[in-house]
Write a protein that holds these residues in place. Structure first.
Motif: not given
Length: 162
Positions: A28-33, A43-49, A105-111
């Motif tokens: 089972v795959y899952d994630s957490f910030p 305090d930022a979410a990691r995202v690569d576009f 997590d991506l939609t609730t991150a502020t940075t």
């Protein structure tokens, strides 16, 4: 990891897509910030576009635009989410399963930050994390050695950043 004993894998949201065929039955795959570091500004979410860019001087710009529109249509972005198990770029395409928490997590991150911190922290991943993480991953060092080496490498890295 080859013994099906992994409890945590530090990896991006593409892991289910790339590793499901090799995972133990019932994985089972899952994630957490990452935990926040209050007041640090980090305090930022990691995202690569990823996406499409069509240069003005491109010979076949119209064809490239048509391909981008085709690929980004709801039909194919739904396949991207469901079949490829990747995060679609369209907000009207549902994401479920192992990626639901990533999207939350991506939609609730502020940075946001990108790998290596972009220009802010150049080389951190390639000079500090990856080499030591590889040694741990391939069983060349113990978890305690990993922690000890990471502490030393990070001190050196951050000292070099001024």
């Amino acid at each position: 990891m080859g013994q099906h004993k992994a409890g945590l894998i530090l990896m991006g949201s593409w892991l289910p897509s790339e590793a499901s065929a090799f995972a133990a039955k019932g994985m089972v795959y899952d994630s957490f910030p990452f935990p926040t570091v209050g007041g640090s500004g980090n305090d930022a979410a990691r995202v690569d576009f990823s996406g499409f860019e069509i240069p003005k001087q491109a010979k076949n710009a119209k064809v490239a635009e048509q391909f981008a529109a085709f690929f980004l249509s709801k039909k194919y972005q739904t396949m991207w989410a469901k079949d490829a198990q990747l995060i679609p770029v369209r907000s009207d395409v549902p994401v479920g399963g192992s990626l639901a928490n990533v999207v939350k997590d991506l939609t609730t991150a502020t940075t946001f930050r990108s790998q290596d911190g972009g220009i802010l922290y150049p080389g951190y991943t390639t000079k500090v994390l990856d080499p030591i993480d590889d040694q741990l991953f391939f069983g060349k060092i113990t978890p305690q050695q990993f922690v000890t080496q990471m502490v030393a490498a990070q001190k050196n890295y951050w000292a070099s950043q001024g």
